[in-house]
Each structure stands twice: as C-alpha cells, then as structure tokens.
Motif scaffolding. Structure first.
Motif, mmCIF file in Angstrom:
data_model
loop_
_atom_site.group_PDB
_atom_site.id
_atom_site.type_symbol
_atom_site.label_atom_id
_atom_site.label_comp_id
_atom_site.label_asym_id
_atom_site.label_seq_id
_atom_site.Cartn_x
_atom_site.Cartn_y
_atom_site.Cartn_z
ATOM 1 N N MET A 1 -6.153 -3.067 -21.680
ATOM 2 C CA MET A 1 -7.631 -3.097 -22.732
ATOM 3 C C MET A 1 -8.256 -3.970 -21.463
ATOM 4 N N MET A 2 -8.285 -5.142 -22.039
ATOM 5 C CA MET A 2 -9.209 -5.797 -21.687
ATOM 6 C C MET A 2 -9.258 -5.237 -19.861
ATOM 7 N N TYR A 3 -8.712 -4.687 -18.956
ATOM 8 C CA TYR A 3 -9.467 -4.030 -17.935
ATOM 9 C C TYR A 3 -10.222 -3.425 -18.056
ATOM 10 N N LEU A 4 -9.927 -2.285 -19.120
ATOM 11 C CA LEU A 4 -10.335 -0.934 -18.691
ATOM 12 C C LEU A 4 -11.060 -0.469 -19.949
ATOM 13 N N LYS A 5 -11.700 -1.490 -21.360
ATOM 14 C CA LYS A 5 -12.333 -1.234 -21.783
ATOM 15 C C LYS A 5 -13.773 -2.515 -21.416
ATOM 16 N N ASP B 1 -13.484 -5.837 -21.790
ATOM 17 C CA ASP B 1 -13.857 -6.664 -22.985
ATOM 18 C C ASP B 1 -13.462 -7.969 -22.146
ATOM 19 N N ALA B 2 -14.863 -8.191 -22.583
ATOM 20 C CA ALA B 2 -15.978 -9.146 -22.137
ATOM 21 C C ALA B 2 -15.590 -9.967 -20.339
ATOM 22 N N ILE B 3 -14.900 -9.336 -20.272
ATOM 23 C CA ILE B 3 -14.038 -9.072 -18.524
ATOM 24 C C ILE B 3 -15.431 -8.114 -17.992
ATOM 25 N N ALA B 4 -14.761 -8.113 -16.257
ATOM 26 C CA ALA B 4 -15.397 -6.949 -15.345
ATOM 27 C C ALA B 4 -14.558 -5.925 -15.717
ATOM 28 N N TYR B 5 -15.218 -4.683 -15.604
ATOM 29 C CA TYR B 5 -14.580 -3.726 -15.490
ATOM 30 C C TYR B 5 -13.315 -3.157 -14.579
ATOM 31 N N ASP B 6 -12.074 -3.354 -14.561
ATOM 32 C CA ASP B 6 -10.623 -3.221 -13.047
ATOM 33 C C ASP B 6 -9.927 -1.801 -13.270
ATOM 34 N N GLY B 7 -10.509 -0.370 -12.500
ATOM 35 C CA GLY B 7 -9.600 0.404 -13.418
ATOM 36 C C GLY B 7 -8.651 0.640 -12.661
ATOM 37 N N GLU B 8 -8.524 -0.043 -11.526
ATOM 38 C CA GLU B 8 -7.240 0.130 -10.833
ATOM 39 C C GLU B 8 -5.864 -1.105 -11.563
ATOM 40 N N LEU B 9 -7.041 -2.293 -11.762
ATOM 41 C CA LEU B 9 -5.484 -3.490 -12.517
ATOM 42 C C LEU B 9 -5.470 -2.534 -13.886
ATOM 43 N N GLY B 10 -5.814 -2.081 -14.821
ATOM 44 C CA GLY B 10 -6.180 -1.308 -16.181
ATOM 45 C C GLY B 10 -4.916 0.172 -16.073
#
Length: 150
Positions: A104-108, A110-119
């Motif tokens: 959720m942190m990666y996909l949303k 959440d105050a970090i850079a979006y990373d769809g692959e890791l999410g």
C-alpha cells in the motif's frame, strides 16, 4: 552407558529444551498485550515503548505495528522511511500483513515514491498467503490472482 547413548540422551535433552517455551516468550506475549491495550487506548508512546524491544527481537507483528506508528505519526514523529524499514523487515520474513502494508505504501505513494512493480510484488506475496485485505485489493484492482513472478 556407551558414548552413543550419552550423545543420544544429550541430543534428546537439547531438543526438549528447544521446544519448551521460555520465560522471555511469556514476558514478550504479556508486553505485546500491554502494547496493544495502550494502542487501543490511544497511548501510542506506551505502545511504542513495549513494541520496540519486541521488534528488535524480530517479533513480526511488533515490527509491523512499529511501522504503523511511524507511518501515521502516532506517539512518534511521522517518518515514512522508518515505517518502510519496519514493514520491510517483517515483509522480508514472510509476514503477510506487513507485505500488504508495504504494498500500500508503494501503490498509494504514501509519502514515498510510487513503485507499481514493488507494490504489485508485495501485494501478490501477501495475497498468496490468503491475507484477506490483499486478496480483496487484488480483486478490486482487477489484478491477476497469481503468485508474484519476476
């Protein structure tokens, strides 16, 4: 008593000791319960004080809960990087709830850079363990319900 018999007896004693709950584990369980009670009462500083030593000893739920405190700034200064670190430690050890929080942190973003692959990776790993929020989120996003493959 032969040397082989002594060896087998020693091995059996050590095996029995390894399977016996230790006093610290009972204390850890009590401390986790105290932390949870404090958290539920809104006393986040006390919760952190109990969860931190447990997290330092690789209690997966305590690692995840420390991540929550830092992600949301509850009783501590908000720190997405510290939250990420706590979630990552538990996720790397296979804890599905932490894998979901990391996703959720990666996909949303959440105050970090979006990373769809890791999410998607962490979401799939969590869902593969049938963690209900991860399975629901995959379905909601119309993502394939299959194990993560790199």
């Amino acid at each position: 008593m032969s040397l082989a018999s002594k060896y087998i007896a020693t091995l059996l004693c050590l095996t029995a000791l390894a399977c016996t709950p230790t006093v610290p584990s009972a204390r850890f369980e009590a401390d986790f319960a105290k932390a949870t009670k404090a958290y539920d009462a809104g006393d986040f500083e006390t919760a952190r004080r109990y969860w931190k030593p447990l997290a330092d000893n690789f209690d997966l739920a305590a690692l995840r809960n420390m991540g929550h405190l830092y992600r949301l700034g509850l009783g501590v200064e908000k720190s997405p990087q510290k939250a990420l670190s706590y979630y990552q430690r538990a996720a790397n050890l296979g804890y599905a709830p932490a894998q979901f929080n990391l996703a959720m942190m990666y996909l949303k973003s959440d105050a970090i850079a979006y990373d769809g692959e890791l999410g998607r990776k962490w979401l799939a790993l969590s869902a593969a363990q049938n963690y209900p929020p991860a399975v629901s989120w995959q379905r909601l996003q119309d993502m394939a319900l299959k194990p993560y493959e790199k």
